[in-house]
Design a protein around this motif. Sequence first.
Motif, PDB file in Angstrom:
ATOM      1  N   ARG A 117       0.273  -1.157   0.348  1.00  0.00           N
ATOM      2  CA  ARG A 117       0.766  -0.024   0.271  1.00  0.00           C
ATOM      3  C   ARG A 117       0.814   0.894   0.172  1.00  0.00           C
ATOM      4  N   VAL A 118       1.754   1.161   0.782  1.00  0.00           N
ATOM      5  CA  VAL A 118       2.455   1.988   0.975  1.00  0.00           C
ATOM      6  C   VAL A 118       3.492   2.998  -0.079  1.00  0.00           C
ATOM      7  N   MET A 119       4.439   1.804  -1.102  1.00  0.00           N
ATOM      8  CA  MET A 119       4.263   1.187  -2.220  1.00  0.00           C
ATOM      9  C   MET A 119       3.756   2.084  -3.038  1.00  0.00           C
ATOM     10  N   GLY A 120       2.113   1.540  -3.319  1.00  0.00           N
ATOM     11  CA  GLY A 120       1.036   2.595  -3.767  1.00  0.00           C
ATOM     12  C   GLY A 120       1.025   3.705  -4.178  1.00  0.00           C
ATOM     13  N   LEU A 121       1.213   4.227  -2.953  1.00  0.00           N
ATOM     14  CA  LEU A 121       0.957   5.616  -2.470  1.00  0.00           C
ATOM     15  C   LEU A 121       2.164   6.698  -2.978  1.00  0.00           C
ATOM     16  N   PHE A 122       3.397   5.837  -2.771  1.00  0.00           N
ATOM     17  CA  PHE A 122       4.913   6.657  -3.062  1.00  0.00           C
ATOM     18  C   PHE A 122       5.233   5.319  -4.076  1.00  0.00           C
ATOM     19  N   ALA A 145       8.558   9.016   6.568  1.00  0.00           N
ATOM     20  CA  ALA A 145       7.981   9.752   6.834  1.00  0.00           C
ATOM     21  C   ALA A 145       6.977   9.224   7.221  1.00  0.00           C
ATOM     22  N   MET A 146       5.730   9.378   6.436  1.00  0.00           N
ATOM     23  CA  MET A 146       4.552   9.407   6.125  1.00  0.00           C
ATOM     24  C   MET A 146       4.396   8.064   5.959  1.00  0.00           C
ATOM     25  N   GLY A 147       5.214   7.365   4.975  1.00  0.00           N
ATOM     26  CA  GLY A 147       4.813   6.453   4.773  1.00  0.00           C
ATOM     27  C   GLY A 147       5.127   5.219   5.900  1.00  0.00           C
ATOM     28  N   ARG A 148       6.176   5.152   6.964  1.00  0.00           N
ATOM     29  CA  ARG A 148       6.838   4.829   8.377  1.00  0.00           C
ATOM     30  C   ARG A 148       5.789   4.873   8.718  1.00  0.00           C
ATOM     31  N   ALA A 149       5.255   5.631   8.719  1.00  0.00           N
ATOM     32  CA  ALA A 149       3.719   5.924   9.576  1.00  0.00           C
ATOM     33  C   ALA A 149       2.811   5.111   9.094  1.00  0.00           C
ATOM     34  N   LEU A 150       2.198   5.165   8.791  1.00  0.00           N
ATOM     35  CA  LEU A 150       1.684   4.139   7.823  1.00  0.00           C
ATOM     36  C   LEU A 150       1.519   2.847   7.928  1.00  0.00           C
ATOM     37  N   MET A 151       2.632   2.541   7.929  1.00  0.00           N
ATOM     38  CA  MET A 151       3.681   0.648   8.446  1.00  0.00           C
ATOM     39  C   MET A 151       2.550   0.387   9.467  1.00  0.00           C
ATOM     40  N   ALA A 152       2.535   1.642  10.608  1.00  0.00           N
ATOM     41  CA  ALA A 152       1.871   1.007  12.220  1.00  0.00           C
ATOM     42  C   ALA A 152       0.510   0.558  11.624  1.00  0.00           C
ATOM     43  N   ARG A 153      -0.337   0.238  10.234  1.00  0.00           N
ATOM     44  CA  ARG A 153      -1.701   0.299  10.211  1.00  0.00           C
ATOM     45  C   ARG A 153      -2.188   0.633  11.429  1.00  0.00           C
ATOM     46  N   ILE A 178      -2.487  13.199   1.282  1.00  0.00           N
ATOM     47  CA  ILE A 178      -3.027  12.707   2.018  1.00  0.00           C
ATOM     48  C   ILE A 178      -4.282  12.438   2.437  1.00  0.00           C
ATOM     49  N   THR A 179      -5.382  13.373   0.964  1.00  0.00           N
ATOM     50  CA  THR A 179      -6.930  12.321   0.996  1.00  0.00           C
ATOM     51  C   THR A 179      -6.397  11.208   0.623  1.00  0.00           C
ATOM     52  N   GLU A 180      -5.419  10.939  -0.369  1.00  0.00           N
ATOM     53  CA  GLU A 180      -5.959   9.299  -0.552  1.00  0.00           C
ATOM     54  C   GLU A 180      -5.558   8.351   0.821  1.00  0.00           C
ATOM     55  N   ILE A 181      -4.353   8.834   1.092  1.00  0.00           N
ATOM     56  CA  ILE A 181      -4.322   8.171   2.591  1.00  0.00           C
ATOM     57  C   ILE A 181      -6.198   7.941   3.329  1.00  0.00           C
ATOM     58  N   ASN A 182      -6.323   8.719   3.349  1.00  0.00           N
ATOM     59  CA  ASN A 182      -7.936   9.596   4.725  1.00  0.00           C
ATOM     60  C   ASN A 182      -9.074   8.335   3.115  1.00  0.00           C
ATOM     61  N   GLU A 183      -8.776   8.777   2.074  1.00  0.00           N
ATOM     62  CA  GLU A 183      -9.980   7.563   1.750  1.00  0.00           C
ATOM     63  C   GLU A 183      -9.444   6.173   1.846  1.00  0.00           C
ATOM     64  N   GLN A 184      -8.931   5.694   1.794  1.00  0.00           N
ATOM     65  CA  GLN A 184      -7.930   4.415   1.818  1.00  0.00           C
ATOM     66  C   GLN A 184      -9.000   3.915   3.089  1.00  0.00           C
ATOM     67  N   GLY A 185      -8.984   5.005   4.561  1.00  0.00           N
ATOM     68  CA  GLY A 185     -10.101   4.455   5.662  1.00  0.00           C
ATOM     69  C   GLY A 185      -8.605   5.070   7.138  1.00  0.00           C
ATOM     70  N   THR A 186      -8.297   5.644   6.605  1.00  0.00           N
ATOM     71  CA  THR A 186      -7.190   5.771   8.258  1.00  0.00           C
ATOM     72  C   THR A 186      -7.904   7.500   8.199  1.00  0.00           C
ATOM     73  N   THR A 187      -7.708   7.203  10.099  1.00  0.00           N
ATOM     74  CA  THR A 187      -8.385   8.511   9.861  1.00  0.00           C
ATOM     75  C   THR A 187      -7.104   9.736   9.887  1.00  0.00           C
ATOM     76  N   VAL A 188      -6.737  10.781   9.504  1.00  0.00           N
ATOM     77  CA  VAL A 188      -5.954  11.360   9.995  1.00  0.00           C
ATOM     78  C   VAL A 188      -5.830  13.160  10.578  1.00  0.00           C
ATOM     79  N   LEU A 189      -4.831  13.183  11.364  1.00  0.00           N
ATOM     80  CA  LEU A 189      -4.762  14.497  12.458  1.00  0.00           C
ATOM     81  C   LEU A 189      -3.521  15.122  11.636  1.00  0.00           C
ATOM     82  N   LEU A 190      -3.773  16.490  11.096  1.00  0.00           N
ATOM     83  CA  LEU A 190      -3.279  17.386  10.742  1.00  0.00           C
ATOM     84  C   LEU A 190      -2.554  18.747  10.818  1.00  0.00           C
TER      85      LEU A 190
END
Lengths: 237, 338
Positions: A117-122, A145-153, A178-190
Amino acid sequence: MLLEVEGLCVNYGHIEAIRDISFGVEEGTVTTLIGANGAGKTTTLKTLSGLRKVRAGKVIFEGKDITHLPAHERVKMGLSQSPEGRGIFPGMTVRENLFMGAYTRRDKPEMAVDFDRVMGLFPRLEERIDQVAGTMSGGEQQMLAMGRALMARPRVVLLDEPSMGLAPKLIAQIFSIITEINEQGTTVLLVEQNAAQALKRAHTAHVLETGEIVRSGTGAELAGDDSVKAAYLGGDI
Amino acid sequence: MDLGALFGSFDNFLSFTIGGLVFGAIYALIALGYTMVYGVLQLINFAHSEVFMYGTFAVAWTFIFLHGTESASWSLGKALPILLVALVAAMVMSAAIALLIERFAYRPLIKKGAPKLIALISAIGASFALAEAMGLRDRFAGWVGLKDDLADYVAPDKARDVFSNPVTIEPHKLFELGGYGVTDVDLVIIAAALLMMVGLDQLIRRTRLGRGIRATAQDPESAALMGVNSTRVVQLTFLIGGLMAGAAATLYMMKIGSTRQNAGFILGVKAFTAAVMGGIGNLRGALLGGLVLGVMENWGAAVFGSEWRDVVAFVLLVLILLVRPSGILGESLGKARA
């Protein structure tokens, strides 16, 4: 509410960095904190991740009081962060950095899913996968840094100034991710200084001024607010 | 330069080199403790010399408990079973002392955000306290009712004197190398030290624990954000340093056979020198620094006389740091790549 902050106060020595802050992050949304340098945005995120001691108030995550939980326990609960200044591990490769994000996880097959998923985003990270992270450009390090944070699921990912120091073209790219990450279902605090972009992407927004929340609303509401326009949007969006 | 003239003959040159490698291997194992703690905390653990010293006593005590106080001279093969027990005992002892130092001399200070200098002073204090406590071991033994048993080998007035392992290990020549007889003891020391270094290197590079240690060394706050428990990592660092010092203590006792309450001091200073020489914070640097120091000081002793050994060692340190201020390999534990 996935994440709730109630009357949070944090001090640096005798200086009050944030004073009586309250806000919530609704599951599935993008919430943003905007404000000038030194308004307390980064302190708020560090406190949510457990890197700063709370003087008063509460942090509630999924109904549990995590105010005094150590930082490493919060990651396991589903709260991860891409910190200010990226905080990548300069001597590790991109791959190693990404798997540091999954440090608390044991579910290897699922980690591979998130890696894809991270490879797809970046896609850029995929090209650099075995490069030493310290030798990459600022934009690439930000993606890492963003991809790494997502690796924690994570249930919620905290992003601290992802646009800082990047070229305008790259900034637009980061925000659409960031919008894409959110659309994939992850809540974002920016947390952002780039208020125009942040308000455009956020469902809910709060303005921080000298450690206090002075205004709240939907992203669109605040983008249309005259005082916000004057202070943070510099007239032209 | 005519080496033959300097060393009398080439045979002697080789023998001094191998002798130097033996000590260098021991320095290197102790140096790991300094370099690991420095890599993670940017602190010099000055009490690490005592971690080693307690290990040497654990070796001698193991022989006394399993063999008795009667003097004996054994071959390596005969001593091996007890040596293996002694190795475990020394590693446990040294690791326990290292963890105690971390828990009481460092953690309270780090938690309160004390300056590094304060932690350094605390470590020097811990070092003196531990060394003097070892000098008072007969008193402690008396308090727990062991006096009669222990008096045989720790007479109160002898506590500060050299304390010997009752069993002397006789080295046996295995093969000739350029006219120098390489002994089983020399070979075991060098091989054991290398094996432990390689094992540790792999642990740091390949395992999850190692990644946690490297992450903490590179960026402690980011590491915490990844879910690394920094207190656990610091503990682990001291534990590994202690285990390695315990192994070094066993090898040292195989070679030297005796110790005393201040035996840690000079070995500690040499190991610290080796760590700095190789590049403090760098595991491979500790190995290289240890071996270079051991060999060079032995050569120095051969050329100028043995009383010049330490002079050569420290002049060498100064020279290397003048040319390469961050040590031979330079990079830190944090930056070490997989």
